[in-house]
Design an enzyme around this catalytic site. Structure first.
Site, PDB file in Angstrom:
ATOM      1  N   HIS A  17       0.846  -1.204   0.000  1.00 16.12           N
ATOM      2  CA  HIS A  17       0.000   0.000   0.000  1.00 16.12           C
ATOM      3  C   HIS A  17       0.879   1.252   0.000  1.00 16.12           C
ATOM      4  O   HIS A  17       0.629   2.208  -0.720  1.00 16.12           O
ATOM      5  CB  HIS A  17      -0.882   0.062   1.259  1.00 16.12           C
ATOM      6  N   LYS A  41     -17.456  -7.637   8.044  1.00 18.13           N
ATOM      7  CA  LYS A  41     -16.077  -8.135   8.027  1.00 18.13           C
ATOM      8  C   LYS A  41     -15.490  -8.150   9.431  1.00 18.13           C
ATOM      9  O   LYS A  41     -15.748  -7.253  10.225  1.00 18.13           O
ATOM     10  CB  LYS A  41     -15.213  -7.235   7.130  1.00 18.13           C
TER      11      LYS A  41
HETATM   12  P1  ADP Z   1      -9.335  -4.462  -0.375  1.00 16.82           P
HETATM   13  O1  ADP Z   1     -10.022  -5.029   0.824  1.00 16.82           O
HETATM   14  O2  ADP Z   1     -10.146  -3.445  -1.143  1.00 16.82           O
HETATM   15  O3  ADP Z   1      -8.658  -5.479  -1.279  1.00 16.82           O
HETATM   16  P2  ADP Z   1      -6.716  -3.797   0.553  1.00 16.82           P
HETATM   17  O4  ADP Z   1      -6.456  -2.979   1.757  1.00 16.82           O
HETATM   18  O5  ADP Z   1      -6.324  -5.229   0.599  1.00 16.82           O
HETATM   19  O6  ADP Z   1      -8.223  -3.576   0.262  1.00 16.82           O
HETATM   20  O7  ADP Z   1      -6.025  -3.144  -0.733  1.00 16.82           O
HETATM   21  C1  ADP Z   1      -6.269  -1.829  -1.137  1.00 16.82           C
HETATM   22  C2  ADP Z   1      -5.580  -1.564  -2.485  1.00 16.82           C
HETATM   23  O8  ADP Z   1      -4.189  -1.766  -2.362  1.00 16.82           O
HETATM   24  C3  ADP Z   1      -6.018  -2.476  -3.623  1.00 16.82           C
HETATM   25  O9  ADP Z   1      -6.057  -1.742  -4.825  1.00 16.82           O
HETATM   26  C4  ADP Z   1      -4.933  -3.499  -3.698  1.00 16.82           C
HETATM   27  O10 ADP Z   1      -4.817  -4.069  -4.995  1.00 16.82           O
HETATM   28  C5  ADP Z   1      -3.732  -2.636  -3.377  1.00 16.82           C
HETATM   29  N1  ADP Z   1      -2.623  -3.431  -2.878  1.00 16.82           N
HETATM   30  C6  ADP Z   1      -2.602  -4.228  -1.801  1.00 16.82           C
HETATM   31  N2  ADP Z   1      -1.386  -4.822  -1.644  1.00 16.82           N
HETATM   32  C7  ADP Z   1      -0.616  -4.357  -2.670  1.00 16.82           C
HETATM   33  C8  ADP Z   1       0.740  -4.610  -3.095  1.00 16.82           C
HETATM   34  N3  ADP Z   1       1.523  -5.446  -2.445  1.00 16.82           N
HETATM   35  N4  ADP Z   1       1.174  -3.964  -4.209  1.00 16.82           N
HETATM   36  C9  ADP Z   1       0.357  -3.123  -4.884  1.00 16.82           C
HETATM   37  N5  ADP Z   1      -0.927  -2.849  -4.537  1.00 16.82           N
HETATM   38  C10 ADP Z   1      -1.410  -3.465  -3.459  1.00 16.82           C
END
Ligand code: ADP
Length: 155
Positions: A17, A41
Site C-alpha cells: 500500500h 467483516k
Molecule cells: P481491499 O479489501 O479493497 O482489497 P486492501 O487494503 O487489501 O483492500 O487493498 C487496497 C488496495 O491496495 C487495492 O487496490 C490493492 O490491490 C492494493 N494493494 C494491496 N497490496 C498491494 C501490493 N503489495 N502492491 C500493490 N498494490 C497493493
C-alpha cells in the site's frame, strides 16, 4: 486540483500500500486513503488503529489524507468531490477483480479508476498474509512500514 481516493481495508497498512500511495503522490495533488467500513467483516485491527497506522506512516506527507467511509466507494467520491480512484495491481487475479469493479463504478458514476502496477519488491505482499504471519508469531516487520506494530491483543 487532481485528487484521488485510494480505498481499501488496510488491515493493516503494508509496504505494498505504502508504495502505491507514495507513487500516487507524484501523479495527484492529493491522495485520500479511504478505509471502507464493512460491518460484516472481521478485522484484526480496529478502525482507529488502521487509521493511526496510515496517519503516522504519512505524517511528513501533507498530500496524503485519511478518511473512513461506509457504503459505495463512488458515492463517497461524489460526496467529497473526488474524480479518481487509485488502485494497485499485483497479478492477473487482481486485474480481473479490479476490472469488474472499475467497469461497475463507471456505470454508477463519472469516476475514472487509475491503476498502478505493484513494484517488484512489494508485489507479493498482502494484508491477509501479514495477518497470518502476525497470528503465527512470525516477523511481520519486513512487510509493513516501521510504525505498524502489533499489540498482543491483536493476535
Ligand atoms: P481491499 O479489501 O479493497 O482489497 P486492501 O487494503 O487489501 O483492500 O487493498 C487496497 C488496495 O491496495 C487495492 O487496490 C490493492 O490491490 C492494493 N494493494 C494491496 N497490496 C498491494 C501490493 N503489495 N502492491 C500493490 N498494490 C497493493
Amino acid at each position: 486540483m487532481k485528487r484521488a481516493l485510494f480505498p481499501g481495508s488496510f488491515d493493516p497498512l503494508t509496504l505494498g500500500h505504502y508504495d502505491i500511495i507514495k507513487r500516487g503522490v507524484t501523479l495527484f495533488d492529493e491522495i485520500i486513503v479511504a478505509i471502507g467500513v464493512n460491518a460484516d467483516k472481521n478485522y484484526m485491527f480496529t478502525l482507529e488503529e488502521r487509521k493511526k497506522f496510515i496517519e503516522a506512516a504519512f505524517a511528513d506527507e501533507p498530500k496524503v489524507k485519511v478518511a473512513t467511509y461506509k457504503g459505495l466507494t463512488v458515492d463517497f467520491c461524489m460526496e467529497i468531490g473526488v474524480n479518481f480512484i487509485l488502485r494497485g495491481l499485483r497479478n492477473p487475479a487482481d486485474f480481473e477483480f479490479e476490472k469488474a469493479i472499475a467497469h461497475t463504478n463507471r456505470d454508477l458514476a463519472p469516476i475514472e479508476t487509475v491503476f498502478l502496477l505493484t513494484s517488484a519488491s512489494t508485489s507479493y505482499i498482502a494484508s491477509s498474509i501479514v495477518r497470518d504471519v502476525i497470528r503465527n508469531n512470525g516477523d511481520y516487520t519486513k512487510l509493513v512500514p516501521n510504525n505498524v506494530r502489533v499489540k498482543t491483543t491483536n493476535k
